[in-house]
Design a protein around this motif. Structure first.
Motif, PDB file in Angstrom:
ATOM      1  N   MET A 176       0.881  -1.192  -0.058  1.00 33.74           N
ATOM      2  CA  MET A 176       0.006   0.069  -0.020  1.00 33.74           C
ATOM      3  C   MET A 176       0.705   1.201   0.284  1.00 33.74           C
ATOM      4  O   MET A 176       0.672   2.196  -0.763  1.00 33.74           O
ATOM      5  N   LYS A 177       2.003   1.228   0.607  1.00 35.31           N
ATOM      6  CA  LYS A 177       3.024   2.414   0.715  1.00 35.31           C
ATOM      7  C   LYS A 177       3.568   2.682  -0.645  1.00 35.31           C
ATOM      8  O   LYS A 177       3.661   3.667  -1.134  1.00 35.31           O
ATOM      9  N   GLU A 178       3.787   1.553  -1.223  1.00 36.40           N
ATOM     10  CA  GLU A 178       4.605   1.545  -2.586  1.00 36.40           C
ATOM     11  C   GLU A 178       3.493   2.138  -3.430  1.00 36.40           C
ATOM     12  O   GLU A 178       3.717   3.037  -4.500  1.00 36.40           O
ATOM     13  N   ALA A 179       2.364   1.733  -3.388  1.00 33.27           N
ATOM     14  CA  ALA A 179       1.112   2.296  -4.238  1.00 33.27           C
ATOM     15  C   ALA A 179       0.831   3.317  -4.204  1.00 33.27           C
ATOM     16  O   ALA A 179       0.859   4.179  -5.181  1.00 33.27           O
ATOM     17  N   LEU A 180       0.867   4.031  -2.817  1.00 33.18           N
ATOM     18  CA  LEU A 180       0.762   5.667  -2.781  1.00 33.18           C
ATOM     19  C   LEU A 180       1.652   6.368  -3.127  1.00 33.18           C
ATOM     20  O   LEU A 180       1.727   7.648  -3.604  1.00 33.18           O
ATOM     21  N   GLU A 181       2.958   5.835  -2.819  1.00 34.59           N
ATOM     22  CA  GLU A 181       4.217   6.414  -3.595  1.00 34.59           C
ATOM     23  C   GLU A 181       4.054   6.578  -5.278  1.00 34.59           C
ATOM     24  O   GLU A 181       4.634   7.599  -5.661  1.00 34.59           O
ATOM     25  N   LEU A 182       3.658   5.557  -5.833  1.00 29.17           N
ATOM     26  CA  LEU A 182       3.519   5.502  -7.122  1.00 29.17           C
ATOM     27  C   LEU A 182       2.525   6.563  -7.652  1.00 29.17           C
ATOM     28  O   LEU A 182       2.758   7.179  -8.621  1.00 29.17           O
ATOM     29  N   LYS A 183       1.548   6.548  -6.719  1.00 32.36           N
ATOM     30  CA  LYS A 183       0.378   7.373  -7.076  1.00 32.36           C
ATOM     31  C   LYS A 183       0.934   8.909  -6.970  1.00 32.36           C
ATOM     32  O   LYS A 183       0.585  10.098  -8.073  1.00 32.36           O
ATOM     33  N   LYS A 184       1.500   9.140  -6.131  1.00 34.62           N
ATOM     34  CA  LYS A 184       2.239  10.689  -5.940  1.00 34.62           C
ATOM     35  C   LYS A 184       3.239  10.955  -6.768  1.00 34.62           C
ATOM     36  O   LYS A 184       3.144  12.052  -7.619  1.00 34.62           O
ATOM     37  N   LYS A 185       3.930  10.167  -7.616  1.00 38.73           N
ATOM     38  CA  LYS A 185       4.841  10.469  -8.649  1.00 38.73           C
ATOM     39  C   LYS A 185       3.890  10.649  -9.762  1.00 38.73           C
ATOM     40  O   LYS A 185       4.374  11.629 -10.727  1.00 38.73           O
ATOM     41  N   GLY A 186       2.889   9.909  -9.903  1.00 39.31           N
ATOM     42  CA  GLY A 186       1.956   9.753 -11.049  1.00 39.31           C
ATOM     43  C   GLY A 186       1.336  11.227 -11.019  1.00 39.31           C
ATOM     44  O   GLY A 186       1.175  11.939 -12.052  1.00 39.31           O
ATOM     45  N   ASN A 187       0.943  11.652  -9.882  1.00 38.60           N
ATOM     46  CA  ASN A 187       0.384  13.073  -9.945  1.00 38.60           C
ATOM     47  C   ASN A 187       1.232  14.259 -10.215  1.00 38.60           C
ATOM     48  O   ASN A 187       0.854  15.234 -10.974  1.00 38.60           O
ATOM     49  N   ASP A 188       2.560  14.151  -9.994  1.00 43.76           N
ATOM     50  CA  ASP A 188       3.581  14.932 -10.303  1.00 43.76           C
ATOM     51  C   ASP A 188       3.557  15.116 -11.713  1.00 43.76           C
ATOM     52  O   ASP A 188       3.686  16.215 -12.298  1.00 43.76           O
ATOM     53  N   HIS A 189       3.640  13.906 -12.445  1.00 45.90           N
ATOM     54  CA  HIS A 189       3.759  13.776 -13.956  1.00 45.90           C
ATOM     55  C   HIS A 189       2.457  14.283 -14.573  1.00 45.90           C
ATOM     56  O   HIS A 189       2.495  15.258 -15.702  1.00 45.90           O
ATOM     57  N   PHE A 190       1.257  14.121 -13.881  1.00 50.07           N
ATOM     58  CA  PHE A 190       0.062  14.552 -14.489  1.00 50.07           C
ATOM     59  C   PHE A 190      -0.113  16.044 -14.349  1.00 50.07           C
ATOM     60  O   PHE A 190      -0.599  16.674 -15.463  1.00 50.07           O
ATOM     61  N   ARG A 191       0.535  16.625 -13.316  1.00 43.74           N
ATOM     62  CA  ARG A 191       0.748  18.233 -13.105  1.00 43.74           C
ATOM     63  C   ARG A 191       1.391  18.826 -14.268  1.00 43.74           C
ATOM     64  O   ARG A 191       1.203  19.820 -14.869  1.00 43.74           O
ATOM     65  N   ARG A 192       2.463  17.928 -14.822  1.00 44.82           N
ATOM     66  CA  ARG A 192       3.582  18.365 -15.802  1.00 44.82           C
ATOM     67  C   ARG A 192       2.926  18.144 -17.350  1.00 44.82           C
ATOM     68  O   ARG A 192       3.605  18.508 -18.106  1.00 44.82           O
ATOM     69  N   GLN A 193       1.926  17.710 -17.054  1.00 45.45           N
ATOM     70  CA  GLN A 193       1.160  17.450 -18.495  1.00 45.45           C
ATOM     71  C   GLN A 193       1.745  16.352 -18.957  1.00 45.45           C
ATOM     72  O   GLN A 193       1.782  15.928 -20.491  1.00 45.45           O
ATOM     73  N   GLU A 194       2.575  15.544 -18.411  1.00 42.59           N
ATOM     74  CA  GLU A 194       3.242  14.335 -19.100  1.00 42.59           C
ATOM     75  C   GLU A 194       2.315  12.784 -18.644  1.00 42.59           C
ATOM     76  O   GLU A 194       2.426  12.060 -17.634  1.00 42.59           O
ATOM     77  N   TYR A 195       1.131  12.982 -19.476  1.00 43.78           N
ATOM     78  CA  TYR A 195       0.178  11.893 -19.024  1.00 43.78           C
ATOM     79  C   TYR A 195       0.290  10.726 -19.438  1.00 43.78           C
ATOM     80  O   TYR A 195      -0.166   9.791 -18.480  1.00 43.78           O
ATOM     81  N   THR A 196       1.311  10.232 -20.363  1.00 40.22           N
ATOM     82  CA  THR A 196       1.575   8.734 -20.510  1.00 40.22           C
ATOM     83  C   THR A 196       2.400   8.298 -19.432  1.00 40.22           C
ATOM     84  O   THR A 196       2.055   7.039 -18.963  1.00 40.22           O
ATOM     85  N   GLU A 197       3.358   9.020 -19.066  1.00 38.55           N
ATOM     86  CA  GLU A 197       4.190   8.588 -17.942  1.00 38.55           C
ATOM     87  C   GLU A 197       3.057   8.550 -16.661  1.00 38.55           C
ATOM     88  O   GLU A 197       3.354   7.663 -15.900  1.00 38.55           O
ATOM     89  N   ALA A 198       2.404   9.553 -16.416  1.00 43.06           N
ATOM     90  CA  ALA A 198       1.516   9.376 -15.224  1.00 43.06           C
ATOM     91  C   ALA A 198       0.674   8.015 -15.452  1.00 43.06           C
ATOM     92  O   ALA A 198       0.396   7.519 -14.279  1.00 43.06           O
ATOM     93  N   GLN A 199       0.051   7.942 -16.432  1.00 49.10           N
ATOM     94  CA  GLN A 199      -0.749   6.739 -16.811  1.00 49.10           C
ATOM     95  C   GLN A 199      -0.083   5.365 -16.257  1.00 49.10           C
ATOM     96  O   GLN A 199      -0.540   4.591 -15.669  1.00 49.10           O
ATOM     97  N   ASP A 200       1.202   5.522 -16.739  1.00 49.58           N
ATOM     98  CA  ASP A 200       2.127   4.042 -16.382  1.00 49.58           C
ATOM     99  C   ASP A 200       1.934   4.024 -14.764  1.00 49.58           C
ATOM    100  O   ASP A 200       2.262   2.812 -14.335  1.00 49.58           O
ATOM    101  N   LEU A 201       2.312   5.144 -14.177  1.00 52.39           N
ATOM    102  CA  LEU A 201       2.446   5.009 -12.850  1.00 52.39           C
ATOM    103  C   LEU A 201       1.190   4.656 -11.903  1.00 52.39           C
ATOM    104  O   LEU A 201       1.110   3.763 -11.209  1.00 52.39           O
ATOM    105  N   TYR A 202       0.186   5.370 -12.478  1.00 48.10           N
ATOM    106  CA  TYR A 202      -1.118   4.851 -11.940  1.00 48.10           C
ATOM    107  C   TYR A 202      -1.487   3.428 -12.203  1.00 48.10           C
ATOM    108  O   TYR A 202      -1.903   2.602 -11.185  1.00 48.10           O
ATOM    109  N   THR A 203      -1.259   2.729 -13.280  1.00 43.56           N
ATOM    110  CA  THR A 203      -1.220   1.387 -13.556  1.00 43.56           C
ATOM    111  C   THR A 203      -0.515   0.599 -12.496  1.00 43.56           C
ATOM    112  O   THR A 203      -0.990  -0.367 -12.056  1.00 43.56           O
TER     113      THR A 203
END
Length: 199
Positions: free
Chosen positions: A26-53
């Motif tokens: 769960m900790k790992e998943a939340l960390e991945l979500k956080k990184k995904g959010n950072d990419h999303f904010r930078r409009q790097e949607y493919t990278e964010a998508q991979d992290l959410y997956t």
């Protein structure tokens, strides 16, 4: 996107997780979500998508609320990448896990609209607005969509009548007739049609 279809295959291994392993995952998943959010904010949607997956895959099965959020976040990436069908699919999963998740329902409504599933969109917008009267997006859509749906139905009806006319002309041509010889009249009371022959 094959990875999106593999999400469930990963869950079979979860049956053997100890509470400590589940917590670690769960900790790992939340960390991945956080990184995904950072990419999303930078409009790097493919990278964010991979992290959410990855977050979806790491997230223990019983963490339904978090998993629902990860799916909805991935749906947001799909929306930005104009991959609306996968966006709808991810919102479906988010809502299966958390039926009252209004953000996922609103996102699905927007994706439905993009693929011309206006009736489904309207239904989702109505549910959102019933639960959140401050949602201007849903309110505006509820006012706008019924007319758009009506226009869509009229267009479909006209296309269908056009196709039927073409078929009719093909059948009548050998007899020296066309559909122009038949006048379609609508009864204002019943809404039914009657056909009159004219030379």
């Amino acid at each position: 996107m094959d990875e999106q279809n593999d999400d469930e295959n990963y869950e079979s291994a979860e049956e053997f997780l100890s509470p400590e392993e589940a917590e670690e995952r769960m900790k790992e998943a939340l960390e991945l979500k956080k990184k995904g959010n950072d990419h999303f904010r930078r409009q790097e949607y493919t990278e964010a998508q991979d992290l959410y997956t990855k977050a979806i895959k790491y997230c223990p099965k019983e963490e339904t609320e978090n998993k629902s959020i990860f799916y909805a976040n991935r749906a947001a990436c799909c929306q930005k990448l104009e991959d609306y069908e996968n966006g709808i699919s991810d919102c479906d999963r988010a809502l299966e896990l958390s039926p009252n998740y209004l953000k996922a329902r609103l996102r699905r409504a927007q994706c439905y609209e993009k693929v011309d599933k206006l009736e489904e969109a309207l239904e989702d917008y109505r549910i959102v607005f019933e639960n959140d009267k401050t949602c201007h997006l849903a309110h505006e859509a509820i006012l706008r969509l019924p007319d758009e749906i009506k226009i869509k139905h009229e267009k479909l009806k006209d296309e269908m009548i056009g196709k039927l006319k073409d078929l009719g002309n093909m059948v009548l041509r050998p007899f020296g007739l066309s559909t122009d010889n038949f006048k379609l009249q609508q009864d204002p009371n019943s809404g039914g049609y009657s056909i009159n022959f004219q030379k």
